[in-house]
Design a protein around this motif. Sequence first.
Motif, PDB file in Angstrom:
ATOM      1  N   UNK A  33      23.219  29.988  24.160  1.00 53.81           N
ATOM      2  CA  UNK A  33      22.460  29.343  23.085  1.00 53.81           C
ATOM      3  C   UNK A  33      21.537  30.350  22.391  1.00 53.81           C
ATOM      4  N   UNK A  34      20.944  31.237  23.185  1.00 51.93           N
ATOM      5  CA  UNK A  34      20.036  32.249  22.629  1.00 51.93           C
ATOM      6  C   UNK A  34      20.784  33.436  22.030  1.00 51.93           C
ATOM      7  N   UNK A  35      21.942  33.759  22.599  1.00 46.66           N
ATOM      8  CA  UNK A  35      22.735  34.920  22.157  1.00 46.66           C
ATOM      9  C   UNK A  35      24.192  34.485  22.046  1.00 46.66           C
ATOM     10  N   UNK A  36      24.587  33.922  20.918  1.00 39.32           N
ATOM     11  CA  UNK A  36      25.948  33.384  20.772  1.00 39.32           C
ATOM     12  C   UNK A  36      27.031  34.448  20.974  1.00 39.32           C
ATOM     13  N   UNK A  37      28.192  33.973  21.420  1.00 33.58           N
ATOM     14  CA  UNK A  37      29.341  34.867  21.538  1.00 33.58           C
ATOM     15  C   UNK A  37      29.681  35.482  20.178  1.00 33.58           C
ATOM     16  N   UNK A  38      30.124  36.742  20.210  1.00 32.64           N
ATOM     17  CA  UNK A  38      30.594  37.425  19.015  1.00 32.64           C
ATOM     18  C   UNK A  38      32.034  37.865  19.242  1.00 32.64           C
ATOM     19  N   UNK A  39      32.734  38.166  18.152  1.00 29.47           N
ATOM     20  CA  UNK A  39      34.105  38.659  18.220  1.00 29.47           C
ATOM     21  C   UNK A  39      34.081  40.171  18.021  1.00 29.47           C
ATOM     22  N   UNK A  47      40.522  43.642  16.088  1.00 31.63           N
ATOM     23  CA  UNK A  47      39.776  42.588  16.778  1.00 31.63           C
ATOM     24  C   UNK A  47      40.203  42.497  18.233  1.00 31.63           C
ATOM     25  N   UNK A  48      39.228  42.449  19.139  1.00 26.87           N
ATOM     26  CA  UNK A  48      39.518  42.284  20.562  1.00 26.87           C
ATOM     27  C   UNK A  48      39.772  40.807  20.841  1.00 26.87           C
ATOM     28  N   UNK A  49      40.559  40.516  21.878  1.00 26.16           N
ATOM     29  CA  UNK A  49      40.937  39.126  22.143  1.00 26.16           C
ATOM     30  C   UNK A  49      39.889  38.368  22.944  1.00 26.16           C
ATOM     31  N   UNK A  50      38.951  39.076  23.564  1.00 23.67           N
ATOM     32  CA  UNK A  50      37.871  38.403  24.278  1.00 23.67           C
ATOM     33  C   UNK A  50      36.679  38.220  23.337  1.00 23.67           C
ATOM     34  N   UNK A  51      35.828  37.251  23.660  1.00 23.32           N
ATOM     35  CA  UNK A  51      34.562  37.077  22.965  1.00 23.32           C
ATOM     36  C   UNK A  51      33.463  37.566  23.893  1.00 23.32           C
ATOM     37  N   UNK A  52      32.376  38.085  23.333  1.00 26.50           N
ATOM     38  CA  UNK A  52      31.358  38.745  24.156  1.00 26.50           C
ATOM     39  C   UNK A  52      29.953  38.324  23.774  1.00 26.50           C
ATOM     40  N   UNK A  53      29.087  38.304  24.792  1.00 29.23           N
ATOM     41  CA  UNK A  53      27.653  38.286  24.600  1.00 29.23           C
ATOM     42  C   UNK A  53      27.049  38.974  25.830  1.00 29.23           C
ATOM     43  N   UNK A  54      25.731  38.909  25.984  1.00 30.32           N
ATOM     44  CA  UNK A  54      25.107  39.615  27.097  1.00 30.32           C
ATOM     45  C   UNK A  54      23.728  39.045  27.380  1.00 30.32           C
ATOM     46  N   UNK A  73      20.911  41.723  20.110  1.00 28.68           N
ATOM     47  CA  UNK A  73      22.135  41.028  19.728  1.00 28.68           C
ATOM     48  C   UNK A  73      22.464  41.424  18.282  1.00 28.68           C
ATOM     49  N   UNK A  74      23.730  41.417  17.881  1.00 26.76           N
ATOM     50  CA  UNK A  74      24.056  41.747  16.487  1.00 26.76           C
ATOM     51  C   UNK A  74      23.297  40.922  15.448  1.00 26.76           C
ATOM     52  N   UNK A  75      22.820  39.729  15.817  1.00 28.42           N
ATOM     53  CA  UNK A  75      22.043  38.944  14.862  1.00 28.42           C
ATOM     54  C   UNK A  75      20.596  39.415  14.767  1.00 28.42           C
ATOM     55  N   UNK A  76      20.224  40.438  15.566  1.00 29.41           N
ATOM     56  CA  UNK A  76      18.911  41.060  15.455  1.00 29.41           C
ATOM     57  C   UNK A  76      17.858  40.574  16.424  1.00 29.41           C
ATOM     58  N   UNK A  77      18.226  39.700  17.349  1.00 30.28           N
ATOM     59  CA  UNK A  77      17.268  39.168  18.323  1.00 30.28           C
ATOM     60  C   UNK A  77      17.445  39.844  19.677  1.00 30.28           C
TER      61      UNK A  77
END
Length: 200
Positions: A33-39, A47-54, A73-77
Motif C-alpha cells: 500500500x505504501x510502495x506499490x508494485x512496479x513493472x 519489460x521483466x515478467x515479475x513485478x517488484x517493490x521493496x 520508490x520510483x514514485x519518490x517516497x
Amino acid sequence: MAHLTVAGFEIHTSYLAPDAQHALLDALRQVVRAAPFVDPVTPSGKKMSVRMTAAGQYGWIADRQGYRYAPQHPQGTPWPDIPESVLEIWRDLTGLARMPECCLINYYGKGARMGLHQDKDEASYDWPVVSISLGDDGLFRMGGTQRGGKTQSIWLNSGDVVVMGGAARLAYHGVDRIRFGSSTLMPKGGRINLTLRVTT
C-alpha cells in the motif's frame, strides 16, 4: 530434484506454518500500500515478467538507467520499514547481529519467470541472502559462479526459506516457472518471493 548440492545453500522446508504465511502476507499488504508494485525493465528496455517493490532502507531498481539500490520508490517516497516478522526470520536463520537493509519483494503472476543472474549489486558479498517463498510453487534453478555449465533445480513451496551464503552467495540462480494456482494462500494465485540483503 530433492536437494541442491551447492556449498552454502540451505533450504528450510516448510519453515513458515500456514498461519505464519497468512500473517506475513498481511504485513506485506501494508508494505505494498505504501510502495506499490512496479513493472521493472532491463537497461535495454525489455519489460521483466515479475513485478517488484521493496521495504527497508533501500530498494532494488531495474530501469533504463541500470540496476541499483535506491533510497526511494520510483514514485519518490521512502521505502516502508521491513516488517518485524521478516526480520525475525533473518535473525533466526542467520544468527547475525547485522540486519538487512533491503527486502526485495517480487510477484510472479501466470507465466512469470526470472532468468539466471547473480546478486552482486551489494557493497560486500560476505553477508548471506535470505529468500522467502509464499504462494505458488516455483522451480528454482542454480548454477555455479560462472555463467553456463551445469545447473540444478528444486521446487520451492509456500513457506520454504532459503539461505545463500558461502559459495552459493555468487552462484547464478533463477526461477524457470511457477505452478500457477498450486497454492491457496493468495486467492488470485501467484508467487511472492522476498529476498533479504545487506547492501552497504
